[in-house]
Design a protein around this motif. Structure first.
Motif, mmCIF file in Angstrom:
data_model
loop_
_atom_site.group_PDB
_atom_site.id
_atom_site.type_symbol
_atom_site.label_atom_id
_atom_site.label_comp_id
_atom_site.label_asym_id
_atom_site.label_seq_id
_atom_site.Cartn_x
_atom_site.Cartn_y
_atom_site.Cartn_z
ATOM 1 N N ALA A 1 0.828 -1.209 0.000
ATOM 2 C CA ALA A 1 0.000 0.000 0.000
ATOM 3 C C ALA A 1 0.861 1.258 0.000
ATOM 4 N N ILE A 2 1.959 1.229 0.736
ATOM 5 C CA ILE A 2 2.849 2.393 0.778
ATOM 6 C C ILE A 2 3.380 2.697 -0.618
ATOM 7 N N GLY A 3 3.737 1.664 -1.330
ATOM 8 C CA GLY A 3 4.265 1.873 -2.679
ATOM 9 C C GLY A 3 3.232 2.389 -3.663
ATOM 10 N N GLU A 4 1.955 2.006 -3.473
ATOM 11 C CA GLU A 4 0.911 2.422 -4.410
ATOM 12 C C GLU A 4 0.260 3.752 -4.019
ATOM 13 N N THR A 5 0.350 4.138 -2.755
ATOM 14 C CA THR A 5 -0.339 5.341 -2.283
ATOM 15 C C THR A 5 0.199 6.606 -2.932
ATOM 16 N N GLY A 6 1.529 6.689 -3.088
ATOM 17 C CA GLY A 6 2.123 7.908 -3.621
ATOM 18 C C GLY A 6 1.586 8.270 -4.996
ATOM 19 N N THR A 7 1.595 7.310 -5.911
ATOM 20 C CA THR A 7 1.098 7.559 -7.271
ATOM 21 C C THR A 7 -0.391 7.891 -7.266
ATOM 22 N N LEU A 8 -1.170 7.113 -6.512
ATOM 23 C CA LEU A 8 -2.611 7.323 -6.481
ATOM 24 C C LEU A 8 -2.964 8.661 -5.849
ATOM 25 N N LEU A 9 -2.263 9.033 -4.803
ATOM 26 C CA LEU A 9 -2.537 10.321 -4.146
ATOM 27 C C LEU A 9 -2.275 11.485 -5.100
ATOM 28 N N ARG A 10 -1.211 11.381 -5.867
ATOM 29 C CA ARG A 10 -0.898 12.438 -6.837
ATOM 30 C C ARG A 10 -2.014 12.586 -7.874
ATOM 31 N N ILE A 11 -2.550 11.455 -8.337
ATOM 32 C CA ILE A 11 -3.627 11.495 -9.330
ATOM 33 C C ILE A 11 -4.901 12.072 -8.720
ATOM 34 N N VAL A 12 -5.234 11.668 -7.499
ATOM 35 C CA VAL A 12 -6.443 12.189 -6.833
ATOM 36 C C VAL A 12 -6.333 13.694 -6.643
ATOM 37 N N ARG A 13 -5.191 14.151 -6.183
ATOM 38 C CA ARG A 13 -5.000 15.587 -5.940
ATOM 39 C C ARG A 13 -5.123 16.397 -7.229
ATOM 40 N N SER A 14 -4.419 15.970 -8.276
ATOM 41 C CA SER A 14 -4.452 16.729 -9.529
ATOM 42 C C SER A 14 -5.846 16.686 -10.163
ATOM 43 N N SER A 15 -6.532 15.539 -10.089
ATOM 44 C CA SER A 15 -7.877 15.427 -10.657
ATOM 45 C C SER A 15 -8.866 16.289 -9.878
ATOM 46 N N MET A 16 -8.711 16.313 -8.559
ATOM 47 C CA MET A 16 -9.594 17.113 -7.719
ATOM 48 C C MET A 16 -9.375 18.610 -7.973
ATOM 49 N N LEU A 17 -8.125 19.014 -8.124
ATOM 50 C CA LEU A 17 -7.831 20.422 -8.419
ATOM 51 C C LEU A 17 -8.443 20.831 -9.752
ATOM 52 N N ASP A 18 -8.348 19.955 -10.741
ATOM 53 C CA ASP A 18 -8.927 20.245 -12.049
ATOM 54 C C ASP A 18 -10.449 20.320 -11.970
ATOM 55 N N SER A 19 -11.050 19.429 -11.194
ATOM 56 C CA SER A 19 -12.505 19.419 -11.051
ATOM 57 C C SER A 19 -13.013 20.669 -10.348
ATOM 58 N N LEU A 20 -12.252 21.166 -9.381
ATOM 59 C CA LEU A 20 -12.670 22.362 -8.632
ATOM 60 C C LEU A 20 -12.681 23.617 -9.506
ATOM 61 N N LYS A 21 -11.995 23.561 -10.635
ATOM 62 C CA LYS A 21 -11.934 24.719 -11.531
ATOM 63 C C LYS A 21 -13.046 24.720 -12.581
ATOM 64 N N GLN A 22 -13.864 23.670 -12.622
ATOM 65 C CA GLN A 22 -14.888 23.554 -13.652
ATOM 66 C C GLN A 22 -16.052 24.512 -13.401
ATOM 67 N N ASP A 23 -16.793 24.812 -14.478
ATOM 68 C CA ASP A 23 -17.902 25.766 -14.394
ATOM 69 C C ASP A 23 -19.023 25.281 -13.482
ATOM 70 N N TYR A 24 -19.287 23.972 -13.472
ATOM 71 C CA TYR A 24 -20.390 23.478 -12.656
ATOM 72 C C TYR A 24 -20.133 23.671 -11.167
ATOM 73 N N MET A 25 -18.849 23.812 -10.790
ATOM 74 C CA MET A 25 -18.538 24.101 -9.391
ATOM 75 C C MET A 25 -18.980 25.507 -9.015
ATOM 76 N N ASP A 26 -18.805 26.453 -9.933
ATOM 77 C CA ASP A 26 -19.285 27.818 -9.684
ATOM 78 C C ASP A 26 -20.803 27.835 -9.553
ATOM 79 N N ALA A 27 -21.478 27.054 -10.399
ATOM 80 C CA ALA A 27 -22.947 26.992 -10.324
ATOM 81 C C ALA A 27 -23.392 26.420 -8.984
ATOM 82 N N ALA A 28 -22.687 25.409 -8.487
ATOM 83 C CA ALA A 28 -23.040 24.796 -7.201
ATOM 84 C C ALA A 28 -22.826 25.787 -6.059
ATOM 85 N N ARG A 29 -21.773 26.596 -6.153
ATOM 86 C CA ARG A 29 -21.517 27.587 -5.107
ATOM 87 C C ARG A 29 -22.571 28.681 -5.127
ATOM 88 N N ILE A 30 -22.990 29.059 -6.327
ATOM 89 C CA ILE A 30 -24.014 30.104 -6.446
ATOM 90 C C ILE A 30 -25.325 29.661 -5.814
#
Length: 318
Positions: free
Chosen positions: A189-218
């Motif tokens: 798990a230690i060996g696999e966590t690093g790669t997976l965490l990087r993907i989750v973080r970058s995907s989440m950051l990209d998702s937070l920038k989408q237009d539908y997130m602004d609509a949800a906040r509004i």
């Protein structure tokens, strides 16, 4: 969906056929005489030749391949030279070990990566973000064999919390089963966590920038509801793909970890087959691992299509 699955099955069968040809002919040209390996160095030339003929190794390669392929279609993987048992039986006996470790390792890695990946994206440039980045670097930089040896010395020999070798079937003792796979699963798990965490973080950051997130906040929705219901769903495609690839890799055999902890899994079988040049066993293992990877990849694709319905439209050409 059905058409997509059928097309994938067809392509998978072609891949399996190609892999079977490569596996068979590459292994057959490797130097060494299986008959001599079975009988030992003290065997006479006549005895070795008699066994070689009995094993069918004197026939042309294409005849051996066709015979092996026909047996493969009947789920007969042959008999191991070294163990003297059916390869299918050896694989079935090793599957619970490797799959148990793989499943628990991916559960630990997935939960850890999702937790820290989401917090790292939501709290970007905070202390938790820097801590998460440290986990990424450590997880990908530290060799698994070194972590395994440290865990054996500290948790196994010094603290005596976990056994340092062997596997306890779940049917014998559930507590013993968990203890026997705990350290190997954590190491993986230690060996696999690093790669997976990087993907989750970058995907989440990209998702937070989408237009539908602004609509949800509004709309005035709760921020954690926005993060978990909208942002996370949009960010799951890449992590799910990576999780599938990682699990397929682990399910195909974890040679290093299984060797360190003396576990009778698929990885140990592969290592033994290579060391002893057990061609029949190695051929069966390669086909099993290939089939497992293809099947898991197909399941991941179907799961992604369920998570993101837009992909279905693309597959139908809409």
């Amino acid at each position: 969906m059905l058409k997509y699955v059928l097309n994938r099955v067809k392509s998978s069968l072609v891949i399996l056929l190609v892999v079977s040809m490569i596996t068979f002919f590459v292994l057959m040209i490797i130097p060494g005489n299986p008959a001599q390996l079975i009988l030992g160095t003290d065997a006479t030339a006549e005895a070795i030749e008699d066994l070689r003929i009995a094993m069918g190794l004197d026939r042309p390669y294409y005849q051996q391949y066709l015979g092996w392929l026909l047996d493969l279609l009947k789920f007969d993987l042959g008999t191991s030279y070294i163990y003297g048992e059916a390869v299918t039986s050896l694989i079935i006996r090793a599957i619970p070990v490797t799959f148990s470790i793989a499943v628990f390792a991916m559960l630990i890695a997935t939960i850890t990566a999702l937790f820290f990946g989401i917090l790292s994206a939501v709290k970007k440039d905070s202390i938790i973000d820097y801590f998460s980045r440290s986990i990424m670097q450590l997880g990908t930089a530290i060799p698994s064999f070194w972590i395994g040896m440290v865990f054996i010395v500290y948790f196994g020999l010094r603290l005596k919390w976990f056994p340092i070798s062997g596997f306890v079937p779940i049917s014998s003792s559930f507590a013993g089963f968990l203890k026997s796979i705990a350290l190997p699963a954590i190491v993986l798990a230690i060996g696999e966590t690093g790669t997976l965490l990087r993907i989750v973080r970058s995907s989440m950051l990209d998702s937070l920038k989408q237009d539908y997130m602004d609509a949800a906040r509004i709309k005035g929705l709760n921020k954690w509801k926005i993060y978990m219901k909208y942002a996370l769903r949009g960010a799951l495609i890449a992590p799910v793909t990576i999780i599938g690839m990682q699990f397929a890799k682990l399910a195909g055999g974890t040679v290093v970890v299984e060797t360190i902890f003396a576990l009778p899994g698929i990885g140990r079988l592969v290592l033994t087959a290579v060391e002893r040049r057990d061609i029949v066993l190695l051929q069966g293992l390669v086909m099993f691992i290939t089939t497992t990877v293809i099947f898991i990849t197909l399941m991941v694709d179907l799961l992604i299509m369920t998570i993101n319905p837009r992909i279905k439209s693309v597959e139908r050409g809409e």
